[in-house]
Scaffold this motif. Structure first.
Motif, PDB file in Angstrom:
ATOM      1  N   LEU A 861       0.841  -1.207   0.000  1.00  0.00           N
ATOM      2  CA  LEU A 861       0.000   0.000   0.000  1.00  0.00           C
ATOM      3  C   LEU A 861       0.871   1.250   0.000  1.00  0.00           C
ATOM      4  CD1 LEU A 861      -2.778   1.337   0.163  1.00  0.00           C
ATOM      5  CD2 LEU A 861      -2.655   1.184   2.633  1.00  0.00           C
ATOM      6  N   ASP A 862       1.884   1.257   0.896  1.00  0.00           N
ATOM      7  CA  ASP A 862       2.757   2.433   0.976  1.00  0.00           C
ATOM      8  C   ASP A 862       3.450   2.695  -0.355  1.00  0.00           C
ATOM      9  OD1 ASP A 862       2.123   3.170   3.433  1.00  0.00           O
ATOM     10  OD2 ASP A 862       3.833   2.264   4.473  1.00  0.00           O
ATOM     11  N   ASN A 863       3.946   1.603  -0.965  1.00  0.00           N
ATOM     12  CA  ASN A 863       4.654   1.771  -2.247  1.00  0.00           C
ATOM     13  C   ASN A 863       3.752   2.418  -3.288  1.00  0.00           C
ATOM     14  OD1 ASN A 863       6.848   0.589  -1.121  1.00  0.00           O
ATOM     15  ND2 ASN A 863       6.571  -1.409  -2.099  1.00  0.00           N
ATOM     16  N   ALA A 864       2.507   1.910  -3.377  1.00  0.00           N
ATOM     17  CA  ALA A 864       1.593   2.436  -4.396  1.00  0.00           C
ATOM     18  C   ALA A 864       1.306   3.915  -4.131  1.00  0.00           C
ATOM     19  CB  ALA A 864       0.295   1.633  -4.392  1.00  0.00           C
ATOM     20  N   LEU A 865       1.052   4.263  -2.848  1.00  0.00           N
ATOM     21  CA  LEU A 865       0.702   5.651  -2.531  1.00  0.00           C
ATOM     22  C   LEU A 865       1.905   6.579  -2.719  1.00  0.00           C
ATOM     23  CD1 LEU A 865      -1.607   5.101   0.586  1.00  0.00           C
ATOM     24  CD2 LEU A 865      -2.286   5.569  -1.759  1.00  0.00           C
ATOM     25  N   GLN A 866       3.097   6.098  -2.342  1.00  0.00           N
ATOM     26  CA  GLN A 866       4.296   6.935  -2.508  1.00  0.00           C
ATOM     27  C   GLN A 866       4.569   7.173  -4.003  1.00  0.00           C
ATOM     28  OE1 GLN A 866       5.663   8.671  -0.322  1.00  0.00           O
ATOM     29  NE2 GLN A 866       4.853   7.703   1.537  1.00  0.00           N
ATOM     30  N   THR A 867       4.338   6.131  -4.823  1.00  0.00           N
ATOM     31  CA  THR A 867       4.548   6.306  -6.271  1.00  0.00           C
ATOM     32  C   THR A 867       3.551   7.326  -6.810  1.00  0.00           C
ATOM     33  OG1 THR A 867       5.196   3.991  -6.389  1.00  0.00           O
ATOM     34  CG2 THR A 867       4.721   5.080  -8.468  1.00  0.00           C
ATOM     35  N   PHE A 868       2.302   7.239  -6.309  1.00  0.00           N
ATOM     36  CA  PHE A 868       1.291   8.220  -6.731  1.00  0.00           C
ATOM     37  C   PHE A 868       1.782   9.636  -6.454  1.00  0.00           C
ATOM     38  CE2 PHE A 868      -2.032  10.814  -4.535  1.00  0.00           C
ATOM     39  CZ  PHE A 868      -2.617  11.359  -5.670  1.00  0.00           C
ATOM     40  N   ILE A 869       2.338   9.856  -5.255  1.00  0.00           N
ATOM     41  CA  ILE A 869       2.807  11.204  -4.892  1.00  0.00           C
ATOM     42  C   ILE A 869       3.961  11.634  -5.809  1.00  0.00           C
ATOM     43  CG2 ILE A 869       3.927  12.571  -3.078  1.00  0.00           C
ATOM     44  CD1 ILE A 869       0.976  12.105  -2.560  1.00  0.00           C
ATOM     45  N   LYS A 870       4.902  10.703  -6.059  1.00  0.00           N
ATOM     46  CA  LYS A 870       6.042  11.051  -6.936  1.00  0.00           C
ATOM     47  C   LYS A 870       5.551  11.448  -8.326  1.00  0.00           C
ATOM     48  CE  LYS A 870       9.196   7.626  -5.152  1.00  0.00           C
ATOM     49  NZ  LYS A 870       9.883   6.406  -5.558  1.00  0.00           N
TER      50      LYS A 870
END
Length: 1086
Positions: A861-870
């Motif tokens: 989940l964190d990976n997906a959300l962090q990629t979204f922010i990037k």
């Protein structure tokens, strides 16, 4: 002083270089230097010197355009005295130099108009200094003809300037100025222009004299600008001609009740040269479109009778009409006769029979000369379409005579199209059939016109079709016929097939009789017989245009006669049964499917035919009853069992020149998927059987990717074709049992191949976009099809795959660096947009418990959300709103994140939080209602979260998480962000046409409760900006808005606020309608 003169000389050289040189490098240098000059602090004084002493027209032009920029700037505007000086200076300059170059005069008038518009509400000692426009111009009108022309042009340009919104100032300010100008000056300007035109037409005009010709032209332009004014702020789109009501204010009634205004323009038309008459006709088009409610019935009848008289006079003396511009405007005028008046009113006009005869003759002649002004035909056809559509409703006793004239128009259209075919081939002209949009538009109009006196239309079509088909057959059988003759007959048949499709599509169920259905049957039989003939020749030769016409015919036939709503006893089927032995709908469907298979077999390389054929198959697969009949046909079973490239060449991978041409495969498999689902049930063997070709393709790709040396092009083609096919199937499988079979087939066996493709080809959008779209479709919980058993971890595993794909794609696409602006959407933003849509679908799909991830230390989940922010931070704000698909996927994802993952948003860095908030702030004013509603919803979630945190911190609850504190802290440090949004939402609700009031009301209450002091200031500034007698009423509106509202965000309280708000909006609008002033809302925005 010397350096001033030197500076001027330098500027003049630069101007010459900018406007005259052909060397781009020199021009570029000059442009750069002049941009620096416009930004320099002494620009104003230098511009004046240039105007005073400049020796070339170019330097005067530069001075005028620089001054326009200076007076328009929103930051650091020029003081009032200076603007008054510039205005007076410009007027004197124009008055003392009437013989300037035309483009300099134009630029100076533009400058005057700009100053006047932007200063419309500026006061000096209780006097609106920029409003005495007519006084400014009067001195020009009393002088020579040259001065007169300048005076009229000033008024014309000013009307135009005030009517056009510019992007640098808020729309609310523009509407306020436009309304005030309309109420205070526009009618006087219009009256002035009419009086001057009367004077001019009273004199014996010497139109060989260029200056008099110029004056007349400017006067007509001025009249047109007055009549074309956007009186009530509705026309945002200049190009649409359907907004054909001119909302003339009631105070102008006198000008239209007095028939002399109308007579003036008709008289001018007959007395001035053809080069100016299009302008007169444009004015008449606007006058003919005056809103109906300006008159009572008697007044309207009188006005219409004068109008029809004028039209009759033009038709009786058609000397000027051969000029294409005149002809075009006159056709528009004729179309307005019906768009604004009812047939029942037209037939009561004294000489209606004579006029309708003249109009019919004019239309027939126009249609016969098909090569002359083809774009004007639309207006004539639209007049007849509207007339024909009104026949069933006309109550008047006077005869409308349309049964006499409409068949003549239909006949002229059909025969002229057929006659055009051989001329176009002989002279190598452009073929109108290649412009599909135009043909479709004309056929839509003809479908209504042809249904009037349908017996005559059918008899004509049958006769023409039989002639053409017989000639065609003879040519094919003869050994010595020329290819040109065959092409001519095919062209004629193409038009006839299109027209037959159109008139069948014009059938209206309540107005159609058994006889008409039988006639439809006659026409359908003939087209099907022709189809049998052309299909039998496809192995040797085929005609693409004729095939496209057939598909258009099938589409209309399907719409009217196939499906759940059609009476099966229709006379059409009886006729088909007698002639062709097609006894029922199932047999007719088998003809459809036969045609579809034939087309896919022979026309697989022709993209237009393939895609239209597949669209037809797709439409057939949507009907509840038709899909069940289709499945029983052997041809459909053949398709379900043999969907491979040897039977359907378009599925092959070596013949496509371009990867994006494979789009039609998705449509094909969507239709096949629907057909398969009818009898699939839980039969896994049948599913495996159907999937065999796709399984083989996946194995091939897996084989290729596992070796180091493989043919990359072939691997890409195979994969792209495959994922497009799968997306079609996934879209069609919207039931749990069938979708689970597909899911188990693809996961886990083939998922790694999709992931690998993204890793390898992330930089090639033709390859990644289809893969990402397939993934977005697989995670989309359409019709609740994604329901896993209690003991199945598949939901979480599916999310892991999604997260992996988003992370892989996101991190790699960001390594591309700067992408050129013209490629940025295709190369990067399109893929990012699909990722956002995918993430939104999986977060809102309701089949994953997201709390589990942190609990078990899983970082998916964190990976997906962090990629979204990037990804988000790599996109400029402007792009988020410029690309509609990107903005829709981003804002709908943001809505889900603020609703369910507010803790994540609260933990972000300050600059990210500010980025997200400003994107919401900009989205609130977006034109797309979906985006705007999504922003309201996201803002509501954020405001509610903040309000809860604040309530907690005052109640001394146990210490909240650090991230919550941090979020509160960011918001407290930047209160202007939330305040700006409060002011925006309030502005939209009060001053603009707010289409989603309910959505707007939801965040507003929270915004007010978080910023009570700011809201009070805002309220006071709005109240104080009202005229004194209105202030009390406005104050009361605000009091009532908060009446009975408590300091909480419970649903009951919110609903009460929403109700109060709709009353508030109504009351404020009523109060402002009666007001001569608006509200200066920009003071509170700035």
């Amino acid at each position: 002083m010397a350096d001033h003169v030197q500076g001027l000389a330098q500027l003049e050289i630069l101007c010459k270089q900018l406007y005259e040189t052909t060397d781009t490098a020199v021009r570029h240098q000059a442009e750069k230097a002049l941009v620096e000059f416009t930004n320099s602090p002494d620009c104003l004084s230098k511009c004046q010197l240039l105007l005073e002493r400049g020796s070339s027209s170019y330097s005067q032009l530069l001075a005028a355009t620089c001054l326009s920029k200076l007076v328009s700037r929103t930051s650091n505007p020029l003081p009032l005295e200076q603007r008054i000086d510039i205005r007076n200076y410009v007027l004197n300059y124009l008055a003392t130099r009437p013989k300037l170059a035309a483009f300099v005069t134009q630029a100076l008038i533009q400058l005057y108009a700009r100053i006047t518009k932007l200063g419309w509400f500026d006061c000096q000692k209780d006097d609106y200094v920029f409003r005495n426009v007519i006084a400014d111009v009067t001195r020009f009108l009393q002088d020579s003809v040259e001065h007169c022309i300048i005076g009229v042009t000033i008024l014309s340009q000013l009307t135009n300037e005030i009517n056009q919104a510019d992007t640098t100032h808020p729309l609310t300010k523009h509407r306020k100025i436009a309304s005030s100008f309309r109420d205070s000056s526009l009618f006087d300007i219009f009256t002035l222009s009419c009086n001057l035109l009367k004077q001019a037409s009273g004199k014996n005009l010497n139109l060989n004299d260029e200056s008099q010709h110029g004056l007349l032209m400017q006067l007509l332009k001025l009249s047109y600008n007055c009549l074309n004014y956007d009186f009530i702020g509705t026309s945002t789109d200049e190009s649409s001609d359907d907004l054909c009501t001119v909302q003339i204010p009631t105070s102008w009634r006198s000008a239209f009740l007095d028939s002399s205004t109308l007579q003036l323009f008709f008289n001018l038309y007959h007395s001035i040269p053809p080069s100016l008459s299009p302008l007169v006709l444009s004015c008449l088009v606007q006058i003919a479109s005056v809103r109906r409610s300006l008159f009572n019935n008697a007044e309207r009848a009188k006005f219409l009778s004068h109008l029809v008289d004028g039209v009759k006079r033009i038709l009786a003396n058609p000397q000027c009409l051969p000029d294409p511009n005149n002809y075009h405007e006159f056709c528009r005028l004729l179309a307005r006769l019906k768009s604004n008046y009812q047939l029942g009113e037209l037939v009561k006009v004294e000489n209606y029979p004579e006029v309708i005869r003249l109009i019919a003759n004019f239309t027939v002649t126009s249609l016969q000369h098909w090569e002359f002004a083809p774009n004007s035909v639309h207006y004539l056809l639209s007049l007849w379409q509207r007339l024909a559509a009104s026949v069933p409703y006309v109550k008047a006793t006077e005869p409308h005579l349309l049964e006499t004239y409409t068949p003549e128009v239909t006949k002229a259209y059909i025969t002229s199209r057929l006659e055009s075919v051989h001329v176009i081939l002989r002279d190598g002209l452009e073929d109108p059939l290649d412009d599909a949009g135009l043909v479709q538009q004309q056929l839509d109009q003809l479908s209504t016109i042809g249904r009037c006196e349908y017996e005559k239309t059918c008899a004509l079509l049958v006769q023409l079709f039989d002639q053409a088909a017989q000639t065609y057959q003879e040519l094919l059988q003869s050994t010595n016929s020329s290819a040109a003759d065959i092409t001519v007959q095919e062209g004629r048949l193409t038009w006839l097939v299109y027209i037959i499709g159109a008139v069948i599509g014009g059938r209206v169920s309540f107005a159609s009789t058994d006889e008409q259905d039988a006639m439809d049957g006659e026409l359908v039989c003939r087209v099907l017989q022709l189809m049998n003939l052309t299909d039998s020749r496809l192995a040797q030769a085929g005609n693409e245009r004729l095939e496209l016409a057939m598909l258009s015919f099938f589409e209309q036939f399907r719409k009217i006669y196939i499906g759940d709503q059609v009476q099966k006893s229709s006379k059409l089927y009886r006729r088909l049964s007698e002639v062709l032995g097609l006894n029922d709908e199932t047999m007719v469907l088998s003809v459809f499917i036969g045609k579809i298979i034939t087309n896919l077999k022979y026309w697989g390389q022709c993209e237009p035919i393939t895609s239209k054929t597949l669209q037809l198959l797709n439409d057939l697969s949507l009907g509840y009853s038709s899909v069940r009949k289709l499945v029983k046909l052997s041809a459909v079973q053949f398709m379900l069992n043999n969907h491979t490239s040897e039977h359907f060449s378009f599925l092959g991978i070596n013949n496509q020149s371009n990867l994006s041409d494979m789009r039609c495969r998705t449509t094909f498999y969507t239709a096949l998927g629907r057909l398969l689902m009818v009898d699939l049930g839980e039969d896994e063997d049948q599913f495996e059987q159907f999937m065999l070709p796709l399984t083989a393709a996946f194995e091939t790709v897996a084989q290729m990717l596992s070796t180091n040396t493989f043919n990359e092009q072939e691997a890409k083609r195979t994969l792209v074709g495959l994922v497009r096919d799968l997306r079609g199937i996934a879209f069609a499988f919207n039931a749990k049992t069938s979708f689970m079979m597909l899911f188990d087939w693809i996961y886990p066996a083939y998922m790694p191949i999709l992931q690998r493709a993204i890793e390898l080809w992330y930089h090639d959008p033709a390859c990644t976009t289809p893969v990402l779209k397939l993934m977005a479709e697989l995670v989309h919980n359409r019709s609740q099809r994604l329901q896993f058993d209690v003991s199945s971890p598949n939901g979480i595993l599916l999310f892991r795959e999604t997260s992996k794909m988003i992370t892989t794609y996101g991190n790699r696409i960001l390594t591309l660096g700067e992408v050129p602006k013209d490629q940025v959407y295709g190369v990067k933003l399109k893929g990012v947009s699909v990722c956002f849509a995918m993430l939104k679908a999986v977060l809102s799909g309701n089949y994953v418990n997201f709390g589990v991830f942190r609990l078990y230390g899983d970082d998916a989940l964190d990976n997906a959300l962090q990629t979204f922010i990037k990804l988000l931070l790599s996109i400029p704000h402007s792009d988020l709103l410029d690309y509609p698909k990107l903005s829709q996927s981003f804002y709908s994802l943001l809505e889900v994140l603020t609703q369910d993952h507010m803790n994540f948003i609260a933990s972000l860095e300050p600059h990210v939080v500010m980025y997200i908030l400003s994107s919401i702030s900009e989205g609130l004013t977006a034109l797309d209602t979906m985006v705007c509603t999504g922003c309201c919803s996201s803002l509501d979630h954020i405001v509610t979260y903040l309000f809860k945190q604040l309530s907690r911190s005052t109640k001394k609850r146990p210490a909240p998480m650090a991230s919550d504190d941090r979020f509160l802290h960011i918001m407290q440090q930047h209160p202007e962000m939330i305040q700006q949004m409060l002011s925006t939402v309030l502005n939209i609700i009060i001053f603009e046409d707010c289409r989603n009031q309910w959505s707007m009301s939801r965040p507003l209450l929270g915004l007010i409760l978080l910023n009570e002091k700011y809201f009070a200031d805002l309220r006071n500034s709005i109240v104080n900006s009202q005229p004194p007698e209105k202030q009390q009423a406005m104050h009361l509106c605000f009091e009532n808005l908060m009446e009975g509202i408590e300091r909480n965000l419970l649903t009951k309280n919110r609903d009460r606020f929403t109700q109060n708000l709709s009353v508030f909006r109504r009351e404020v609008n009523d109060s402002m309608k009666n007001s001569t002033y608006g509200v200066n809302s920009n003071d509170m925005m700035s």
